[in-house]
Design a protein around this motif. Structure first.
Motif, PDB file in Angstrom:
ATOM      1  N   ALA A 328       0.861  -1.188   0.000  1.00  0.00           N
ATOM      2  CA  ALA A 328       0.000   0.000   0.000  1.00  0.00           C
ATOM      3  C   ALA A 328       0.896   1.235   0.000  1.00  0.00           C
ATOM      4  CB  ALA A 328      -0.934  -0.005   1.213  1.00  0.00           C
ATOM      5  N   PRO A 329       0.377   2.381  -0.412  1.00  0.00           N
ATOM      6  CA  PRO A 329       1.200   3.593  -0.441  1.00  0.00           C
ATOM      7  C   PRO A 329       1.441   4.167   0.953  1.00  0.00           C
ATOM      8  CG  PRO A 329      -1.040   4.098  -1.128  1.00  0.00           C
ATOM      9  CD  PRO A 329      -0.969   2.604  -0.993  1.00  0.00           C
ATOM     10  N   ASN A 330       2.483   4.939   1.064  1.00  0.00           N
ATOM     11  CA  ASN A 330       2.787   5.697   2.275  1.00  0.00           C
ATOM     12  C   ASN A 330       1.624   6.647   2.564  1.00  0.00           C
ATOM     13  OD1 ASN A 330       3.852   7.478   4.201  1.00  0.00           O
ATOM     14  ND2 ASN A 330       5.851   7.591   3.212  1.00  0.00           N
ATOM     15  N   PRO A 331       1.031   6.620   3.777  1.00  0.00           N
ATOM     16  CA  PRO A 331      -0.126   7.483   4.041  1.00  0.00           C
ATOM     17  C   PRO A 331       0.191   8.973   4.015  1.00  0.00           C
ATOM     18  CG  PRO A 331       0.625   6.426   6.063  1.00  0.00           C
ATOM     19  CD  PRO A 331       1.368   5.780   4.931  1.00  0.00           C
ATOM     20  N   VAL A 332       1.411   9.352   4.373  1.00  0.00           N
ATOM     21  CA  VAL A 332       1.846  10.759   4.283  1.00  0.00           C
ATOM     22  C   VAL A 332       3.264  10.750   3.711  1.00  0.00           C
ATOM     23  CG1 VAL A 332       2.162  12.942   5.494  1.00  0.00           C
ATOM     24  CG2 VAL A 332       0.458  11.313   6.332  1.00  0.00           C
ATOM     25  N   PRO A 333       3.388  10.727   2.389  1.00  0.00           N
ATOM     26  CA  PRO A 333       4.709  10.625   1.761  1.00  0.00           C
ATOM     27  C   PRO A 333       5.533  11.893   1.951  1.00  0.00           C
ATOM     28  CG  PRO A 333       2.998  10.937   0.106  1.00  0.00           C
ATOM     29  CD  PRO A 333       2.293  10.729   1.399  1.00  0.00           C
ATOM     30  N   PRO A 334       6.859  11.784   1.814  1.00  0.00           N
ATOM     31  CA  PRO A 334       7.730  12.936   2.061  1.00  0.00           C
ATOM     32  C   PRO A 334       7.401  14.166   1.232  1.00  0.00           C
ATOM     33  CG  PRO A 334       9.029  10.927   1.942  1.00  0.00           C
ATOM     34  CD  PRO A 334       7.631  10.556   1.539  1.00  0.00           C
ATOM     35  N   GLU A 335       6.970  13.967  -0.023  1.00  0.00           N
ATOM     36  CA  GLU A 335       6.683  15.143  -0.846  1.00  0.00           C
ATOM     37  C   GLU A 335       5.535  15.969  -0.271  1.00  0.00           C
ATOM     38  OE1 GLU A 335       5.075  11.438  -3.075  1.00  0.00           O
ATOM     39  OE2 GLU A 335       6.858  12.017  -1.928  1.00  0.00           O
ATOM     40  N   GLN A 336       4.545  15.309   0.327  1.00  0.00           N
ATOM     41  CA  GLN A 336       3.459  16.041   0.991  1.00  0.00           C
ATOM     42  C   GLN A 336       3.977  16.749   2.241  1.00  0.00           C
ATOM     43  OE1 GLN A 336       0.069  13.533   1.763  1.00  0.00           O
ATOM     44  NE2 GLN A 336      -0.251  13.038  -0.396  1.00  0.00           N
ATOM     45  N   ALA A 337       4.837  16.078   2.996  1.00  0.00           N
ATOM     46  CA  ALA A 337       5.383  16.678   4.210  1.00  0.00           C
ATOM     47  C   ALA A 337       6.260  17.883   3.886  1.00  0.00           C
ATOM     48  CB  ALA A 337       6.186  15.632   4.981  1.00  0.00           C
ATOM     49  N   VAL A 338       7.038  17.796   2.814  1.00  0.00           N
ATOM     50  CA  VAL A 338       7.873  18.927   2.400  1.00  0.00           C
ATOM     51  C   VAL A 338       7.001  20.100   1.969  1.00  0.00           C
ATOM     52  CG1 VAL A 338       9.510  19.737   0.653  1.00  0.00           C
ATOM     53  CG2 VAL A 338       9.867  17.526   1.777  1.00  0.00           C
ATOM     54  N   ALA A 339       5.967  19.816   1.180  1.00  0.00           N
ATOM     55  CA  ALA A 339       5.078  20.887   0.712  1.00  0.00           C
ATOM     56  C   ALA A 339       4.401  21.591   1.880  1.00  0.00           C
ATOM     57  CB  ALA A 339       4.038  20.314  -0.241  1.00  0.00           C
TER      58      ALA A 339
END
Length: 365
Positions: A328-339
Motif C-alpha cells: 500500500a502507499p505511504n499514508p503521508v509521503p515525504p513530498e506532501q510533508a515537504v510541501a
C-alpha cells in the motif's frame, strides 16, 4: 485501503519509539500498539520508570543511538521536541531504519527536503504522523464535499479553539525553536486544507501572543485564497487560539447550494489523554453530528444532520505497516510533508512581513 490482517506475515514489524513525553505516551505508543502486525520492542527515554509503568517488559534505551544500534528494530517513530526531529530522523535513516516523524516534520522546509532526499536514496519509508486526517469530523466533511450536496465550496473555516489561559512550563510554550501554535496546530489545519482543496494561490497569516506571560504565539488566523483551479474562487480561514472559553464551530462550510456546520471535536485525543487505548465499539465515534442546509429545486430547503463517520488514528499506523510491507502507499509521503513545511515557512514569513504571499508553483502530490 489497508490489508486484510489474515494476509500479514507471521513475523510482525518491530517498532522503536524515541521520546516518551506527551506525544510519545499519548499519541504514538498506544496507537501503534493497537495495530495487528506492529509490535513495540523498544523505547528511548530518559524516564524509564514512566515507560515501565505503562509498558512493562518493553526495554528502555538511554538514548536514540542505542535504539538505532539494535538489529531487531525495523521502524523508528520520533516523538521528541520539534527541534530534535531532523537530527534524530537523519540518524535513524542513516542507520537503515524506516522512519515516522511526529508533526511538524522539521523546523523548516530545508531540513524536510534533506530528509526526503536521504530516505529516497536509502530506499526507506519516511512518513509524518498526520493523525487528524483520521478524525471523524474531517472524514465526514470530506464526504460532504465529495457528495456535491452544498454545490461548489466558496468559503471554509476550520478552528482549533481552546481555553488554556495559563502558560505552562513546557517547551511548546517557551521561546525555543519549533515552539508556538502555528507549527503545532497549524500543521494540522493546513494539512487538512491542502488535502481538501490543494495548494492556495496566496497565504496570509496573523499571529499574536495574547495570554499574560506568553513567550510565543498562542493565537493565529490564516487566510488562504484560491483564485485558480477547480475550487476557485474560494476563501479558507484557519484559526486557533488558547483563549476561547466559548469555542467557534470546528468547521463552517458554505457552498453555492447550501452550508454545513460542525460543532465539537473528534473524541480520540481526549480519550487518549484520559489513558484509554484504541479499541471498543465506541472508539472514534463522534456523537455530535454536523448540520446541513441545502437549497434545491424551486427554493425547496432541506435541513438536517449529518452523522459522523467513525474516526480511527490506528488507520494511520496500519497504513504505515502496509507501506513497509510494500502492499500500500505511504499514508503521508515525504513530498506532501515537504510541501506542508514550505507553507508553514511561508506563513511565518507572511506574519513577519504583514502581507499575503504566494507559495511555490510546484504541485502537492
Amino acid at each position: 485501503m489497508t490489508s486484510d490482517v489474515s494476509s500479514l506475515p507471521a513475523t510482525p514489524i518491530r517498532v522503536g519509539l524515541v521520546g516518551y513525553g506527551f506525544a510519545g505516551q499519548t499519541f504514538h505508543a498506544p496507537v501503534l500498539s493497537a495495530v495487528p502486525g506492529l509490535v513495540l520492542v523498544g523505547i528511548a527515554s530518559s524516564q524509564p520508570q514512566k515507560v515501565q509503568a505503562d509498558w512493562p517488559g518493553v526495554p528502555v534505551e538511554a538514548d536514540a543511538t542505542a535504539l538505532f544500534a539494535r538489529a531487531d528494530i525495523d521502524v523508528v517513530v520520533i516523538a521528541t521536541p520539534n527541534a530534535q526531529h531532523h537530527p534524530i530522523a537523519k540518524a535513524a535513516l542513516e542507520a537503515g531504519k524506516h522512519v515516522v516523524v511526529d508533526k511538524p516534520f522539521t523546523l523548516d522546509a530545508l531540513q524536510a527536503r534533506e530528509l526526503a532526499t536521504l530516505a529516497s536514496r536509502r530506499g526507506l519509508l519516511l512518513s509524518v504522523y498526520q493523525n487528524r486526517r483520521f478524525d471523524a469530523d474531517y472524514l465526514t466533511l470530506r464526504d460532504v464535499l465529495t457528495s456535491g450536496q452544498i454545490g461548489r465550496p466558496v468559503y471554509f473555516e476550520s478552528h482549533f479553539d481552546r481555553f488554556r489561559p495559563e502558560v505552562r512550563p513546557r517547551w511548546r510554550e517557551q521561546a525555543v525553536p519549533g515552539a508556538g501554535l502555528w507549527v503545532d496546530l497549524g500543521a494540522h489545519l493546513l494539512d487538512q486544507a491542502i488535502q481538501l482543496f490543494g495548494k492556495p494561490d496566496t497565504l496570509q497569516l496573523d499571529t499574536a501572543s495574547l495570554r499574560d506571560g506568553a513567550q510565543v504565539e498562542d493565537h493565529f488566523h490564516a487566510l488562504l485564497r484560491y483564485e485558480s483551479g477547480p475550487h476557485a474562487p474560494l476563501r479558507v480561514v484557519l484559526h486557533a487560539t488558547t483563549l476561547a472559553a466559548h469555542a467557534a464551530p470546528r468547521y463552517i462550510l458554505h457552498g453555492t447550494r447550501g452550508s454545513y456546520v460542525k460543532h465539537g471535536a473528534d473524541p480520540q485525543e481526549d480519550a487518549l489523554r484520559a489513558g484509554r487505548r484504541p479499541g471498543g465499539d465506541d472508539w472514534g465515534v463522534d456523537p455530535s453530528p454536523g448540520e446541513i442546509k441545502v437549497m434545491a429545486i424551486e427554493n425547496w430547503v432541506r435541513e438536517g444532520t449529518v452523522p459522523n463517520r467513525r474516526g480511527n488514528y490506528v488507520d494511520y499506523y496500519a497504513a504505515v505497516r502496509d507501506a513497509v510491507l510494500g502492499i500500500a502507499p505511504n499514508p503521508v509521503p515525504p513530498e506532501q510533508a515537504v510541501a506542508l513545511m514550505e507553507l508553514l515557512d511561508l506563513g511565518v514569513r507572511s506574519a513577519r512581513e504583514g502581507r499575503a504571499l504566494e507559495p511555490s508553483k510546484k504541485p502537492v502530490s
